[in-house]
Design a protein around this motif. Structure first.
Motif, short mmCIF file in Angstrom:
data_model
loop_
_atom_site.label_atom_id
_atom_site.label_comp_id
_atom_site.label_asym_id
_atom_site.label_seq_id
_atom_site.Cartn_x
_atom_site.Cartn_y
_atom_site.Cartn_z
N PHE A 153 0.84 -1.21 0.00
CA PHE A 153 0.00 0.00 0.00
C PHE A 153 0.87 1.25 0.00
O PHE A 153 0.60 2.22 -0.73
N ARG A 154 1.92 1.24 0.81
CA ARG A 154 2.79 2.41 0.90
C ARG A 154 3.48 2.68 -0.43
O ARG A 154 3.54 3.84 -0.89
N ASN A 155 3.99 1.64 -1.07
CA ASN A 155 4.67 1.82 -2.35
C ASN A 155 3.73 2.32 -3.44
O ASN A 155 4.12 3.15 -4.28
N PHE A 156 2.48 1.84 -3.43
CA PHE A 156 1.52 2.31 -4.42
C PHE A 156 1.21 3.78 -4.21
O PHE A 156 1.11 4.55 -5.18
N LEU A 157 1.08 4.19 -2.95
CA LEU A 157 0.82 5.61 -2.66
C LEU A 157 2.00 6.50 -3.04
O LEU A 157 1.83 7.69 -3.32
N GLN A 158 3.19 5.90 -3.08
CA GLN A 158 4.39 6.65 -3.48
C GLN A 158 4.54 6.74 -5.00
O GLN A 158 5.48 7.36 -5.49
N GLY A 159 3.62 6.12 -5.72
CA GLY A 159 3.62 6.26 -7.18
C GLY A 159 4.05 5.03 -7.96
O GLY A 159 4.05 5.04 -9.19
N LYS A 160 4.40 3.95 -7.28
CA LYS A 160 4.82 2.74 -7.98
C LYS A 160 3.60 1.98 -8.51
O LYS A 160 2.56 1.96 -7.87
N GLY A 161 3.78 1.34 -9.65
CA GLY A 161 2.70 0.57 -10.25
C GLY A 161 2.68 -0.87 -9.77
O GLY A 161 3.58 -1.31 -9.05
N TYR A 162 1.65 -1.62 -10.20
CA TYR A 162 1.51 -3.01 -9.78
C TYR A 162 2.74 -3.85 -10.14
O TYR A 162 3.28 -4.57 -9.29
N ASP A 163 3.17 -3.74 -11.40
CA ASP A 163 4.27 -4.58 -11.86
C ASP A 163 5.58 -4.21 -11.18
O ASP A 163 6.40 -5.08 -10.87
N ALA A 164 5.79 -2.91 -10.95
CA ALA A 164 7.02 -2.46 -10.29
C ALA A 164 7.09 -3.01 -8.86
O ALA A 164 8.15 -3.46 -8.40
N ILE A 165 5.96 -2.97 -8.17
CA ILE A 165 5.92 -3.51 -6.81
C ILE A 165 6.19 -5.00 -6.82
O ILE A 165 6.94 -5.53 -5.99
N ALA A 166 5.58 -5.69 -7.78
CA ALA A 166 5.77 -7.15 -7.89
C ALA A 166 7.24 -7.48 -8.16
O ALA A 166 7.79 -8.43 -7.58
N ARG A 167 7.89 -6.70 -9.04
CA ARG A 167 9.30 -6.95 -9.35
C ARG A 167 10.18 -6.81 -8.11
O ARG A 167 11.09 -7.62 -7.87
N GLU A 168 9.91 -5.79 -7.32
CA GLU A 168 10.71 -5.58 -6.11
C GLU A 168 10.55 -6.75 -5.14
O GLU A 168 11.53 -7.22 -4.55
N LEU A 169 9.32 -7.21 -4.97
CA LEU A 169 9.07 -8.34 -4.07
C LEU A 169 9.77 -9.60 -4.57
O LEU A 169 10.33 -10.37 -3.78
N ASN A 170 9.75 -9.80 -5.90
CA ASN A 170 10.44 -10.96 -6.48
C ASN A 170 11.95 -10.84 -6.31
O ASN A 170 12.63 -11.82 -5.98
N ASP A 171 12.49 -9.64 -6.54
CA ASP A 171 13.94 -9.43 -6.42
C ASP A 171 14.43 -9.71 -5.00
O ASP A 171 15.56 -10.16 -4.80
N GLU A 172 13.59 -9.43 -4.01
CA GLU A 172 13.98 -9.64 -2.63
C GLU A 172 13.63 -11.03 -2.12
O GLU A 172 13.87 -11.35 -0.95
N GLY A 173 13.03 -11.85 -2.99
CA GLY A 173 12.71 -13.22 -2.60
C GLY A 173 11.58 -13.32 -1.59
O GLY A 173 11.53 -14.29 -0.81
N ILE A 174 10.67 -12.35 -1.61
CA ILE A 174 9.53 -12.39 -0.69
C ILE A 174 8.57 -13.50 -1.12
O ILE A 174 8.17 -13.54 -2.29
N PRO A 175 8.19 -14.41 -0.25
CA PRO A 175 7.26 -15.49 -0.64
C PRO A 175 5.93 -14.92 -1.12
O PRO A 175 5.46 -13.89 -0.63
N THR A 176 5.33 -15.58 -2.08
CA THR A 176 4.03 -15.17 -2.59
C THR A 176 2.92 -15.59 -1.62
O THR A 176 3.13 -16.47 -0.78
N PRO A 177 1.74 -14.99 -1.70
CA PRO A 177 0.63 -15.38 -0.82
C PRO A 177 0.30 -16.87 -0.90
O PRO A 177 0.00 -17.49 0.12
N SER A 178 0.36 -17.46 -2.11
CA SER A 178 0.05 -18.88 -2.23
C SER A 178 1.11 -19.75 -1.56
O SER A 178 0.81 -20.80 -1.00
#
Length: 285
Positions: A154-179
Motif C-alpha cells: 500500500f505504501r509503495n503504491f501511494l508513493q507512485g509505484k505501479g503493480y508490476d514495479a511492486i511485484a518486481r521488487e518483491l520478487n527481487d527480494e525473494g519475498i514469498p508469494t501469498p500462495s
C-alpha cells in the motif's frame, strides 16, 4: 467390495481408478484415464460402487454410456442400478439426472448455510487474506512479517509505484508469494502485478469482513458468477485492520485515476477455446 465381487465371478481386475473429486465434473484425471483406457480396449467392463461415482451429470452420463456402447464395454454398479450385461442400460440417464438434482440441492443448502455464516461474520474462505490467520472462523492479524508486506504494498503504491514495479521488487527480494505462505500445493513462486492489485483492492484489510463476491453457476459447470458490489456480504469493523480506512480509500481513488482504457483485444487463435481450469474464464495474451 470390488475384489470380493470379482473373485466370486472368477474375473480379474485390470486396474483400479481412484479419485475424490465430485461426480458432477467431467474434467477428472482418473475418469479421463479410465475413458482413455476403455477406448484402447484395455478391459471389457467398468465397475463402480454406484453410477454417481462415474457421473452426477446428465450430459456426462450419456457420453459415458455412448462410449461404452461403441467400444463394447459393460458397466456394472454394485448397487444393482446399472448392469449392462443383463441389458439394463435404459435407466442410465434417469439415475444420472436424479444424482445431479441431489447434488444441486446439496449445493443450494450449502450456499444458504454459507450466506448465514457470512452474515454472522464467520470467514468461510479456503485461504485468508495475506497478513491474516483464521481461527474458529475469525480473522486475526498474524504475528510475523506478512502484515508488513501488505503495508509495504500500500505504501509503495501511494508513493507512485505501479503493480508490476511492486511485484518486481518483491520478487527481487525473494519475498514469498501469498500462495506459498498459504502452503498451496500448486503455489506460484512469482509475484504478479495482478496479485498486487488484488491486495490493494481487498476491503478486508480495513477490518471489514467481505464475502460472497462470487458463486458457482451450477454444480456441473466450473465457471463462477461474479456478483455486483452491492450484492457482497459485508460486516463492517469486524476484525483488526492492517490498513487504515483513509489510506485504503485513497488507494482506491488512485487506482481509478490511473486506470487507462485499453483497446478491445483482437480475436486470436485461442479465443473461446482456451479457458482457465480453475476459474473458467477465457485465456488471453
Amino acid at each position: 467390495m470390488f475384489q470380493q465381487y470379482v473373485a466370486e465371478k472368477g474375473w480379474s481386475i485390470y486396474d483400479i481408478y481412484v479419485e475424490i473429486q465430485s461426480g458432477t465434473k467431467s474434467k477428472r484425471r482418473e475418469l479421463q484415464r479410465l475413458i482413455g483406457d476403455a477406448k484402447e480396449k484395455k478391459f471389457d467392463m467398468i465397475m463402480a460402487k454406484e453410477l454417481s461415482r462415474l457421473a452426477r451429470n446428465g450430459r456426462l452420463s450419456y457420453e459415458i454410456r455412448d462410449m461404452v456402447i461403441q467400444n463394447n464395454i459393460h458397466i456394472i454398479t454394485l448397487d444393482n442400478a446399472i448392469n449392462t450385461i443383463e441389458g439394463n442400460v435404459d435407466n442410465f440417464g434417469l439415475f444420472a439426472w436424479l444424482y445431479e438434482q441431489e447434488s444441486q440441492r446439496t449445493s443450494n443448502r450449502l450456499k444458504a448455510a454459507f450466506k448465514v455464516n457470512a452474515q454472522e461474520g464467520k470467514f468461510k474462505g479456503s485461504i485468508p487474506p495475506l497478513g491474516y490467520r483464521v481461527e474458529d472462523g475469525q480473522l486475526y492479524v498474524r504475528n510475523d512479517s506478512n502484515p508488513d508486506i501488505v503495508k509495504r504494498i500500500f505504501r509503495n503504491f501511494l508513493q507512485g509505484k505501479g503493480y508490476d514495479a511492486i511485484a518486481r521488487e518483491l520478487n527481487d527480494e525473494g519475498i514469498p508469494t501469498p500462495s506459498q505462505i498459504a502452503g498451496k500445493v500448486k503455489s506460484s513462486d512469482s509475484w504478479l502485478g495482478s496479485g498486487v492489485r488484488v491486495i490493494l483492492t481487498n476491503q478486508n484489510y480495513v477490518g471489514d469482513m467481505v464475502q460472497g463476491k462470487s458463486t458457482t453457476k451450477n454444480v456441473t459447470i466450473d465457471s463462477r458468477k461474479y456478483m455486483e458490489t452491492n450484492e457482497f456480504i459485508i460486516v463492517p469493523n469486524h476484525h483488526e485492520a492492517i490498513i487504515s480506512r483513509n489510506e485504503f480509500e485513497t488507494v482506491q481513488q488512485l487506482i481509478k485515476s490511473r486506470h487507462r482504457k485499453r483497446p478491445q483485444p483482437e480475436v486470436h487463435l485461442f479465443t473461446n477455446t482456451a479457458f482457465c481450469a480453475d476459474c473458467g474464464r477465457g485465456m488471453q495474451y
